[in-house]
Structures are given as structure tokens and as C-alpha cells.
Scaffold this motif. Structure first.
Motif, PDB file in Angstrom:
ATOM      1  N   ALA A  59      -0.180   3.657 -11.178  1.00 26.70           N
ATOM      2  CA  ALA A  59       0.588   2.169 -10.853  1.00 26.70           C
ATOM      3  C   ALA A  59       1.958   2.741  -9.893  1.00 26.70           C
ATOM      4  CB  ALA A  59       1.096   1.542 -12.135  1.00 26.70           C
ATOM      5  N   ILE A  60       2.592   3.607  -9.998  1.00 30.22           N
ATOM      6  CA  ILE A  60       3.695   3.850  -9.235  1.00 30.22           C
ATOM      7  C   ILE A  60       3.082   4.465  -7.720  1.00 30.22           C
ATOM      8  CG2 ILE A  60       5.447   5.589  -8.766  1.00 30.22           C
ATOM      9  CD1 ILE A  60       5.752   5.313 -11.932  1.00 30.22           C
ATOM     10  N   ASP A  61       1.987   5.120  -7.823  1.00 28.17           N
ATOM     11  CA  ASP A  61       1.660   5.684  -6.620  1.00 28.17           C
ATOM     12  C   ASP A  61       0.833   4.462  -6.022  1.00 28.17           C
ATOM     13  OD1 ASP A  61       1.792   8.264  -7.343  1.00 28.17           O
ATOM     14  OD2 ASP A  61      -0.294   8.679  -7.788  1.00 28.17           O
ATOM     15  N   PHE A  62       0.230   3.653  -6.364  1.00 26.68           N
ATOM     16  CA  PHE A  62      -0.084   2.353  -5.869  1.00 26.68           C
ATOM     17  C   PHE A  62       0.971   1.545  -5.126  1.00 26.68           C
ATOM     18  CE2 PHE A  62      -1.245  -2.458  -5.877  1.00 26.68           C
ATOM     19  CZ  PHE A  62      -2.242  -2.466  -5.205  1.00 26.68           C
ATOM     20  N   LEU A  63       2.025   1.339  -6.019  1.00 29.88           N
ATOM     21  CA  LEU A  63       3.143   0.386  -5.464  1.00 29.88           C
ATOM     22  C   LEU A  63       3.854   1.065  -4.086  1.00 29.88           C
ATOM     23  CD1 LEU A  63       4.666  -0.445  -9.109  1.00 29.88           C
ATOM     24  CD2 LEU A  63       3.403  -2.205  -7.265  1.00 29.88           C
ATOM     25  N   GLN A  64       4.043   2.636  -4.450  1.00 26.69           N
ATOM     26  CA  GLN A  64       4.588   3.117  -3.014  1.00 26.69           C
ATOM     27  C   GLN A  64       3.701   3.132  -1.892  1.00 26.69           C
ATOM     28  OE1 GLN A  64       5.216   7.050  -5.073  1.00 26.69           O
ATOM     29  NE2 GLN A  64       7.041   6.551  -5.718  1.00 26.69           N
ATOM     30  N   THR A  65       2.359   3.207  -2.253  1.00 18.55           N
ATOM     31  CA  THR A  65       1.601   2.902  -1.010  1.00 18.55           C
ATOM     32  C   THR A  65       1.600   1.655  -0.344  1.00 18.55           C
ATOM     33  OG1 THR A  65      -0.046   4.673  -1.938  1.00 18.55           O
ATOM     34  CG2 THR A  65      -0.893   3.095  -0.424  1.00 18.55           C
ATOM     35  N   LYS A  66       1.688   0.626  -1.218  1.00 20.87           N
ATOM     36  CA  LYS A  66       1.948  -0.735  -0.679  1.00 20.87           C
ATOM     37  C   LYS A  66       3.313  -1.000   0.142  1.00 20.87           C
ATOM     38  CE  LYS A  66      -2.061  -2.313  -1.950  1.00 20.87           C
ATOM     39  NZ  LYS A  66      -2.978  -2.655  -0.616  1.00 20.87           N
ATOM     40  N   ALA A  67       4.323  -0.199  -0.742  1.00 20.57           N
ATOM     41  CA  ALA A  67       5.560  -0.359  -0.075  1.00 20.57           C
ATOM     42  C   ALA A  67       5.579   0.190   1.347  1.00 20.57           C
ATOM     43  CB  ALA A  67       6.699   0.392  -0.913  1.00 20.57           C
ATOM     44  N   ALA A  68       5.057   1.201   1.524  1.00 23.85           N
ATOM     45  CA  ALA A  68       4.685   1.915   2.912  1.00 23.85           C
ATOM     46  C   ALA A  68       3.688   1.260   4.058  1.00 23.85           C
ATOM     47  CB  ALA A  68       4.424   3.235   2.644  1.00 23.85           C
ATOM     48  N   SER A  69       2.882   0.410   3.524  1.00 27.85           N
ATOM     49  CA  SER A  69       2.093  -0.367   4.039  1.00 27.85           C
ATOM     50  C   SER A  69       2.581  -1.444   5.087  1.00 27.85           C
ATOM     51  CB  SER A  69       1.024  -0.668   3.220  1.00 27.85           C
ATOM     52  OG  SER A  69      -0.252  -1.558   4.081  1.00 27.85           O
ATOM     53  N   SER A  70       1.881  -1.560   6.202  1.00 31.13           N
ATOM     54  CA  SER A  70       2.340  -2.795   7.180  1.00 31.13           C
ATOM     55  C   SER A  70       1.236  -3.859   6.568  1.00 31.13           C
ATOM     56  CB  SER A  70       2.041  -2.405   8.527  1.00 31.13           C
ATOM     57  OG  SER A  70       0.923  -2.005   8.727  1.00 31.13           O
ATOM     58  N   SER A  71       0.524  -3.699   5.858  1.00 29.78           N
ATOM     59  CA  SER A  71      -0.323  -4.931   5.339  1.00 29.78           C
ATOM     60  C   SER A  71       0.298  -6.055   4.782  1.00 29.78           C
ATOM     61  CB  SER A  71      -1.544  -4.524   4.429  1.00 29.78           C
ATOM     62  OG  SER A  71      -2.333  -5.734   3.906  1.00 29.78           O
ATOM     63  N   LYS A  72      -0.263  -7.371   5.057  1.00 28.02           N
ATOM     64  CA  LYS A  72       0.787  -8.422   4.699  1.00 28.02           C
ATOM     65  C   LYS A  72      -0.305  -9.004   3.421  1.00 28.02           C
ATOM     66  CE  LYS A  72       3.964  -8.110   7.408  1.00 28.02           C
ATOM     67  NZ  LYS A  72       5.107  -7.569   6.979  1.00 28.02           N
TER      68      LYS A  72
END
Length: 449
Positions: free
Chosen positions: A163-176
Motif C-alpha cells: 500500500a505504501i509503495d502504491f501511495l508513494q507512486t501516486k504521490a510522485a505521479s502527474s496523473s489526475k
């Protein structure tokens, strides 16, 4: 807005620091409660894993989706959170414990980071026997306790890691694109084997035991007597075992709290905190020795009351006393996703309950059609009162406000005849107890043949 849903297994709603428990240490859940709406009277709609989960995920009562027992496999004609939020443009992701049965491991969600442990996957859909001689093989759910290493702890660690890996990826993504991340934990579900460092937080000999931990079987309601017999709770374990089991349960709650804290930190230390809703709850409670019972499968408060917290990005702190239940979660998600609630969903958005407190006491229900009850059982909580209605047997009636431990059954007290009748009328306005009992047994017979 993004949504992170944190879901434990078997965490009763009063076993947290923020709910007033004097012993249990839950610093991360306590901190979360300080930032959100905390629902002090939240109930599951079925006090056992799979039916409770399928009910919550569809927003329907268990009997509406044929979630009769632990072997239930959801018919995909019923839409789930995944189906609804996919339509709203969400990425919908499962991570961890779901207790789904059958081959479909997504049930409408778009992705899954981690599946259930293999031994928890039931592909046959076999129902319980529900015969007078049907009985659990042992009382390992209480006797197997004490500090140690267990696969559930390792599993929950992996859930948090992914879950943390997923959240960190999302935090670094430019996707809205918004996401719904469901994180399912095993703890504090038995076996009661917590990591030693969490067990060390509790001293078994100093714990306050439930007054009714060794309640005589013969003094109890006949339905509860059979329940205790069927689940191997009829003979109370030795006191030292009960103390060890209780310390172990508390330790598992604290271990769960630590993993939840890691996920909350991943959200709050990034920009996700500005646009992410966090919800925490559990599928049912744990009796933990109250009324001589371990596990759940009944309608006492410890079995059906669950923690429920909802944090909006605004971090508004408020405690809600209105009765709510897990079928209210889907309408809440739909409101957050700016979707209309279908008319066939019985629940209401938890945000609506905050905005518009009900003028009259709100009724919530739970039901049971599994091992330990030969006929259907139902619970209705409305206002201060709780009715436990058993097909073929007399009911129980409690005033939770003045008798929170449910030691005084008012059902046969003539002074409460009107209350009992009003409660039964309210129950029958929602369901037909006898008809649903017949439907459950017919479904289970077909699946057994």
C-alpha cells in the motif's frame, strides 16, 4: 478525491484508546480519530467475515445478495464498490484480506496488489451444516494464544508495504485520475498469536476480565447456550488461558494500529493528504470472553459493534452518536465520487448523517444464518434499545444506554412489552424474518447437494 479504505478483521468498536478503553494502546487510531468523524454506534450487518464483507461491498443487506454464510460466492449481477467507482473514472485497487470466495478475485475492482492467503480462499461455496450436532472441532480460537511469529503478522506487513509503495507512486505521479485503495488486514483475527514486542505491552495478570467470562451456560438464553456449544465456548477455559488470550487480542490490535500508522504517514507526508479521504472500520467485532464467548456469531455489542472513522481532507473532528452500519459505506463513497445513490441501496451516506442528524432514532439491522443458530437470527438497534429476534425462539431485548454490557434481558419484563412490540414492528418493516430464514435454508440446501 482519492479514497484509502483501511479494513481490519474482528476489531470490536470499543477496543481502542479513542473509544475509552482503559488498557488498549492504539496511538495511530487515536490520532486519526482526532482528525475525523468518529461514529460511536457503528454496526456490522452480519457478525461473521464473508457475509459482512459482501454486504458492505454491495451496499445491500446480506439476504439481498444471498450472502448467507462463510461459503457465499457473490453473484456478479450485484454491483460492488469497484463497479460503481470504475464508472466514475476511479482506479480501484484491492490490497490484502477480502475473504472473497470463488475464482473471481477482483469482484469489479480494476487491480489487486495482494490476494488472500491461500487457505482463506474457498472455491466450492459449501455452506455450513447447521444441524443440532454441528460443532467446531476445537476451541483453538482462544486456547491457541501467546507471543510468537505468525503468517498473519507477515501478511499484514506485506499489505502495508504494498500500500505504501502504491501511495508513494501516486504521490510522485502527474496523473489526475483518482483512486480507491482498499487495504485489508488479517489482524486482530485469531489465532491469537501476536509479535512478542506487542504482547509485552500487556501484563495478563493485571488485566480486567469481563465480569461474564465464566458465565454459567445454564443461566443464558437458549440460543446463546447452543451458540456457545457449537463454537466450543460452552466450557470456559482456565483463567490463565483467558488472561493470555485477552492480552494477545489487545496486542494484535496494537500491532494492527502500527501498520495503519505507517499507511497514514505515507499519506500525510505527501501531497496526497490534501485530497485523500481515509476510512477505517472492521468487518465485525470479537467477544473476547464476554458472556463466555470468543469469536463473534451473535448480536452482543462486542460482536456487532465496529470502529468507524471517516477523515476528510478538511480534518474536521466530530463524534457521531447516530446509529450507522456498514451498508452506509457505499453511499458515502458514491457521494465522495459525486455519484447518485441508487434507490435500491438501504444505507445513507455517512456524510449525510453528519450534516443532517435524524430527528427520530435511526434503525440498523444485522442478521445471521450460519453455524451456531439452527434458525435465523436478527438484530435491530434503534435508539437506546436493541432487539435480538430469533426465529422459533423468544427474543432478547436490551437497553444499551443503561446496560451497555447487556446483562439485563428485558424481553420478558411486562413493563417493556410495548417497547418489544414496537421494535419487532420496526424490524418487520425492513425484513420478513421467517421468509428470509426459509430462503437461507433453501439456498444452503441447494449448495450442499
Amino acid at each position: 478525491m482519492n479514497i484509502v479504505f483501511l479494513f481490519s478483521d474482528e476489531h470490536t468498536g470499543t477496543v481502542m484508546g479513542n473509544s475509552g478503553h482503559p488498557t488498549v494502546r492504539t496511538p495511530h487510531l487515536d490520532h486519526l480519530s482526532d482528525q475525523c468523524y468518529t461514529y460511536d454506534n457503528a454496526y456490522c450487518n452480519y457478525p461473521i467475515c464473508t457475509p459482512s464483507r459482501l454486504s458492505m461491498l454491495t451496499g445491500q443487506y446480506p439476504h439481498q445478495v444471498d450472502a448467507w454464510d462463510l461459503g457465499a460466492i457473490l453473484d456478479r449481477k450485484h454491483k460492488t464498490w469497484g463497479d460503481y467507482l470504475n464508472e466514475a473514472g476511479y482506479e480501484t485497487v484491492l490490497c490484502g484480506r477480502t475473504h472473497f470466495n470463488g475464482k473471481d478475485r477482483l469482484l469489479g475492482f480494476s487491480d489487486r496488489l495482494l490476494d488472500d492467503l491461500p487457505r482463506w480462499r474457498n472455491t466450492s461455496g459449501r455452506p455450513p451444516r447447521r444441524t443440532p450436532d454441528d460443532r467446531r472441532g476445537s476451541n483453538s480460537h482462544v486456547s491457541e494464544c501467546g507471543p510468537g511469529d505468525h503468517e498473519h503478522t507477515k501478511y499484514d506487513q506485506e499489505v502495508a508495504d504494498l500500500a505504501i509503495d502504491f501511495l508513494q507512486t501516486k504521490a510522485a505521479s502527474s496523473s489526475k485520475k483518482p483512486f480507491l485503495l482498499y487495504c485489508g488486514f488479517m489482524h486482530p483475527h485469531f489465532p491469537l498469536i501476536p509479535p512478542p514486542e506487542f504482547y509485552a505491552l500487556y501484563e495478563p495478570d493485571s488485566l480486567e476480565l469481563p465480569d461474564t467470562w465464566n458465565e454459567p451456560l445454564e443461566s443464558q438464553h437458549p440460543i446463546i447456550q447452543h451458540h456457545r456449544w457449537a463454537w466450543r465456548n460452552d466450557i470456559p477455559p482456565p483463567e490463565d488461558t483467558v488472561r493470555c488470550a485477552l492480552a494477545s487480542y489487545y496486542a494484535l490490535v496494537s500491532c494492527l494500529d502500527a501498520q495503519i500508522g505507517r499507511i497514514l504517514n505515507a499519506i500525510d507526508s505527501s501531497e496526497l493528504g490534501e485530497n485523500t479521504v481515509v476510512i477505517y472500520t472492521s468487518d465485525h467485532g470479537e467477544m473476547a470472553g464476554s458472556h463466555g464467548i470468543w469469536q463473534k456469531q451473535c448480536f452482543y455489542e462486542s460482536a456487532v459493534k465496529v470502529p468507524l472513522m471517516l477523515r476528510m481532507p478538511s480534518y474536521e473532528n466530530k463524534r457521531i452518536t447516530q446509529n450507522v452500519s456498514l451498508v452506509d459505506v457505499l453511499p458515502t463513497l458514491l457521494e465522495i465520487a459525486d455519484m447518485d445513490k441508487p434507490s435500491d441501496l438501504p444505507g445513507e451516506s455517512l456524510l449525510k448523517v453528519v450534516r443532517n442528524p435524524y430527528d427520530t432514532p435511526r434503525a440498523v439491522i444485522s442478521e445471521y444464518h450460519d453455524r451456531g443458530m439452527l434458525n435465523a437470527g436478527y438484530m435491530l438497534r434503534q435508539g437506546d434499545y436493541k432487539l435480538c429476534y430469533y426465529v422459533g425462539s423468544r427474543p432478547q431485548l436490551f437497553n444499551i444506554a443503561i446496560d451497555p454490557l447487556e446483562n439485563s434481558d428485558l424481553a420478558l419484563n411486562p413493563e417493556y412489552t410495548a417497547v418489544r412490540n414496537d421494535m419487532e414492528t420496526a424490524l418487520r418493516a425492513i425484513i420478513d424474518p421467517e421468509r428470509i430464514d426459509i430462503l437461507a435454508k433453501e439456498n444452503q440446501q441447494i449448495r450442499r447437494s
